[in-house]
Enzyme design. Structure first.
Site, mmCIF file in Angstrom:
data_model
loop_
_atom_site.group_PDB
_atom_site.id
_atom_site.type_symbol
_atom_site.label_atom_id
_atom_site.label_comp_id
_atom_site.label_asym_id
_atom_site.label_seq_id
_atom_site.Cartn_x
_atom_site.Cartn_y
_atom_site.Cartn_z
ATOM 1 N N THR A 203 0.865 -1.161 0.000
ATOM 2 C CA THR A 203 0.000 0.000 0.000
ATOM 3 C C THR A 203 0.906 1.216 0.000
ATOM 4 O OG1 THR A 203 -1.663 1.200 1.238
ATOM 5 C CG2 THR A 203 -0.160 -0.139 2.528
ATOM 6 N N GLU A 346 -4.957 -3.773 2.645
ATOM 7 C CA GLU A 346 -4.882 -4.571 3.882
ATOM 8 C C GLU A 346 -6.073 -5.500 4.059
ATOM 9 O OE1 GLU A 346 -4.426 -1.379 3.510
ATOM 10 O OE2 GLU A 346 -2.952 -0.533 4.877
ATOM 11 N N LYS A 462 -11.513 20.477 9.228
ATOM 12 C CA LYS A 462 -12.058 20.945 10.497
ATOM 13 C C LYS A 462 -12.147 22.466 10.470
ATOM 14 C CE LYS A 462 -12.174 19.044 15.032
ATOM 15 N NZ LYS A 462 -11.452 18.650 16.205
ATOM 16 N N TRP A 467 -16.551 19.371 11.762
ATOM 17 C CA TRP A 467 -16.046 18.611 10.629
ATOM 18 C C TRP A 467 -16.838 18.907 9.357
ATOM 19 C CZ3 TRP A 467 -15.179 12.854 12.490
ATOM 20 C CH2 TRP A 467 -14.063 12.836 13.346
HETATM 21 P P1 ADP Z 1 -3.765 3.617 -1.088
HETATM 22 O O1 ADP Z 1 -3.562 4.003 0.355
HETATM 23 O O2 ADP Z 1 -2.535 3.469 -1.870
HETATM 24 O O3 ADP Z 1 -4.827 4.429 -1.788
HETATM 25 P P2 ADP Z 1 -5.565 1.376 -1.036
HETATM 26 O O4 ADP Z 1 -5.917 1.135 -2.448
HETATM 27 O O5 ADP Z 1 -5.388 0.235 -0.158
HETATM 28 O O6 ADP Z 1 -4.243 2.135 -1.007
HETATM 29 O O7 ADP Z 1 -6.591 2.412 -0.439
HETATM 30 C C1 ADP Z 1 -7.531 2.087 0.537
HETATM 31 C C2 ADP Z 1 -8.328 3.309 0.869
HETATM 32 O O8 ADP Z 1 -9.077 3.753 -0.264
HETATM 33 C C3 ADP Z 1 -9.359 3.114 1.934
HETATM 34 O O9 ADP Z 1 -8.813 3.144 3.223
HETATM 35 C C4 ADP Z 1 -10.301 4.274 1.664
HETATM 36 O O10 ADP Z 1 -9.814 5.483 2.222
HETATM 37 C C5 ADP Z 1 -10.253 4.402 0.166
HETATM 38 N N1 ADP Z 1 -11.433 3.763 -0.412
HETATM 39 C C6 ADP Z 1 -11.517 2.568 -1.001
HETATM 40 N N2 ADP Z 1 -12.766 2.335 -1.451
HETATM 41 C C7 ADP Z 1 -13.503 3.428 -1.115
HETATM 42 C C8 ADP Z 1 -14.870 3.809 -1.282
HETATM 43 N N3 ADP Z 1 -15.740 3.026 -1.902
HETATM 44 N N4 ADP Z 1 -15.248 4.997 -0.785
HETATM 45 C C9 ADP Z 1 -14.400 5.818 -0.148
HETATM 46 N N5 ADP Z 1 -13.105 5.523 0.020
HETATM 47 C C10 ADP Z 1 -12.654 4.344 -0.446
#
Ligand code: ADP
Length: 567
Positions: A203, A346, A462, A467
């Site tokens: 990630t 993860e 914020k 928020w």
């Molecule tokens: P990176 O941190 O490189 O973007 P990931 O692909 O693992 O890696 O990203 C996961 C994150 O993407 C989640 O923790 C969330 O913040 C965001 N995410 C994934 N799917 C969604 C969704 N449907 N709506 C909002 N956020 C999302």
């Protein structure tokens, strides 16, 4: 003694069931025999290449023999540097099934990050598409662990010479030539522990180095079952997999398809809206998977071209919040249902999928609220909301806090190869909370398991102690017909602490102004929530996997590169 009474459990009545391990090789064996006639289609400039699952299984066996010959005899890492194509799928099947660990490298990372990730993972062999041999060649000198490079597609002399140049490279092989003549079956080892590593992904860390997650056979297996069942995948499905195989396991589709025999249409490097719509038509696609930006481009193409998408029923979207306007437009203009999913590297990655309960009338307001949510947790994934003071908040659909998850396909730690600093080890440990993964996502969870996220913790704005959800603002702004993209970040403000700044991409030659957009938000938000700073830009910067990149926007703002208009 009744169930739950202590003595009954203490005696530990053993089940009578077999303890067959849940291995990728079982998915391979099942998919490539029982669903042997299902197809993998790989798009190409001229004619698409077609192969059946049966042949895919045979070639996966040949690849395993070839890898064995090159010294893969245990849990060594085999990397891929590839687009979505049949050969990449073969690696997905062969590498874990033979007991090694597949590491799909994200070809779009910056070279420094890629070098870190590839080295940390430790791949000894890397399979590279010939169209990517150039960029890979630039990294190779910095990857001393790599002994062999396998090039998929014809390789010319100059490319071969470039890849052979670093001393540590023992051989550069042509994929087809390497596997030709190898036996078409392989005695997949059965003594692999289902908890052993099968594949890994990294990630992108917000600060510091990317973090690795090592998936087990068991986690991959159960995740595929969860995805296949929740999406109700069948052998009749023909799925366009745009989400890269290097982005969090392509959301589980390669293995889920082995379970269900769904045909996979792989776009290779043809990811623009025009070829994607050609694939939809020519390959009679019924569904697909990709990030919002991909489907957004496709939508604009479909809206302005005559394309028959009558066979396409559903497109899955995830990776970042899908704007409701996008979902409604697909529904209204093209009769296509978008299924919104949430997940992380993860979490294998699928944690939830937004399928409204059947009692909800299609196209009603409630229906769209469900569709816009991040979806219902899959069976096996447990979630909870943790308030800022660390207490667990009720799952009542109202209490807001950080989402934490746990389950058989949620990682319990990050992969360590012993080279991390104490600070990094501390940072990695801090992502876990008593057996739960802290997602870094803020939102609420309803009693019936639906997640609604308002932000990533680090993106929350914020203002005056309250928020503001950047996601809600983005969704609303992208609901304006003249807006193509919108991304909202918090910027420092003397009076309020932070205020939202909206960066928007408008349709070419539109007369719409940011004042119009501000008016458009009136009534949808409290006055103090509406952005009073706007920037019209050509394109929202994207991350390596196509998400809006707020880090870059923040940097541009800090450098004074954004022309900010106040309303
Ligand atoms: P990176 O941190 O490189 O973007 P990931 O692909 O693992 O890696 O990203 C996961 C994150 O993407 C989640 O923790 C969330 O913040 C965001 N995410 C994934 N799917 C969604 C969704 N449907 N709506 C909002 N956020 C999302």
């Amino acid at each position: 003694m009744g169930i739950g009474a202590k003595g009954w459990h203490a005696e530990g009545m053993k089940s009578t069931m077999q303890s067959t391990p849940l291995l990728i090789s079982s998915l391979l064996r099942y998919g490539t025999t029982v669903h042997g006639e299902s197809e993998v289609v790989t798009w190409a400039a001229d004619e698409p290449r077609r192969t059946t699952y049966r042949d895919l299984g045979r070639q996966a066996a040949q690849l395993a023999h070839a890898l064995r010959r090159l010294g893969i005899d245990g849990d060594q890492r085999v990397g891929t540097f590839m687009w979505n194509n049949a050969e990449h799928l073969m690696a997905y099947l062969a590498v874990p099934s033979m007991g090694a660990v597949l590491h799909a490298l994200n070809i779009r990372l910056f070279p420094q990050q890629l070098i870190y990730v590839a080295q940390h993972g430790g791949s000894e062999i890397v399979i590279v598409d010939n169209s990517l041999a150039g960029p890979f060649g630039q990294l190779l000198a910095h990857l001393p662990a790599v002994r062999h490079v396998i090039v998929n597609g014809p390789v010319d002399d100059a490319t071969r010479a470039a890849l052979e140049a670093p001393d540590h490279v023992e051989g550069v092989h042509d994929f087809a030539g390497l596997i030709a003549g190898e036996p078409i079956d392989y005695d997949w080892p059965e003594d692999i522990d289902e908890q052993d590593a099968a594949s890994m992904c990294y990630t992108s860390g917000t600060t510091g180095n990317p973090k690795g997650v090592a998936y087990s056979h068991r986690s991959n297996y159960l995740h595929s079952m969860g995805v296949a069942a929740t999406l109700a995948m069948t052998p009749a499905d023909r799925l366009l997999i745009v989400v890269p195989l290097f982005h969090a396991n392509a959301w589980g589709f390669p293995y889920a398809a082995m379970v269900t025999g769904s045909t996979l249409v792989m776009p290779d490097r043809y990811l623009q809206a025009e070829p994607l719509s050609a694939m939809l038509v020519k390959e009679k696609v019924t569904g697909g998977a990709g990030v919002p930006t991909i489907w957004n481009d496709l939508l604009h193409y479909l809206d302005t071209h005559d394309v028959d998408v009558s066979l396409v029923r559903t497109l899955m979207v995830g990776g970042s919040a899908a704007p409701p306007a996008l979902m409604r437009a697909f529904h209204d203009n093209h009769d296509i249902e978008i299924i919104h999913g949430w997940g992380m590297t993860e979490t294998s990655p699928v944690g939830s999928l937004a399928i409204p309960p059947p009692r909800v009338e299609v196209d009603s307001e409630e229906y769209w609220t469900y569709k816009a949510s991040q979806g219902r947790l899959l069976c096996g994934v447990e979630g909870r909301i943790v308030a800022p003071d660390g207490s667990v908040a009720p799952s009542d659909g109202e209490s807001v806090g950080e989402l934490e998850v746990r389950g058989p396909w949620i990682t319990a730690s990050y992969y360590s190869n012993g080279t991390e600093s104490d600070a990094e080890i501390g940072e990695m440990a801090a992502k876990f909370d008593d057996g739960w993964l802290r997602t870094g996502d803020v939102g609420k969870l309803s009693a019936d398991g639906f997640i609604t996220l308002t932000d990533r913790a680090k993106d929350v704005i914020k203002s005056g102690g309250e928020w503001i959800s950047s996601v809600e603002l983005e969704n609303a702004i992208m609901g304006h017909p003249e807006v193509l993209e919108a991304s909202v970040i918090g910027v420092a403000d003397d009076k309020w602490g932070e205020r939202p700044l909206a960066s928007v991409v408008l349709r070419p030659e539109t007369a719409t102004t940011v004042a119009d957009l501000s008016d458009f938000l009136e009534g949808k938000f409290a006055r103090w929530q509406v952005p009073d700073r706007w920037a019209v830009i050509d394109e929202v910067p994207k991350t390596s996997v196509g998400k809006f990149d707020k880090k870059v926007l923040r940097a541009r703002y800090a450098e004074g590169e954004l022309e900010v208009v106040k309303t």
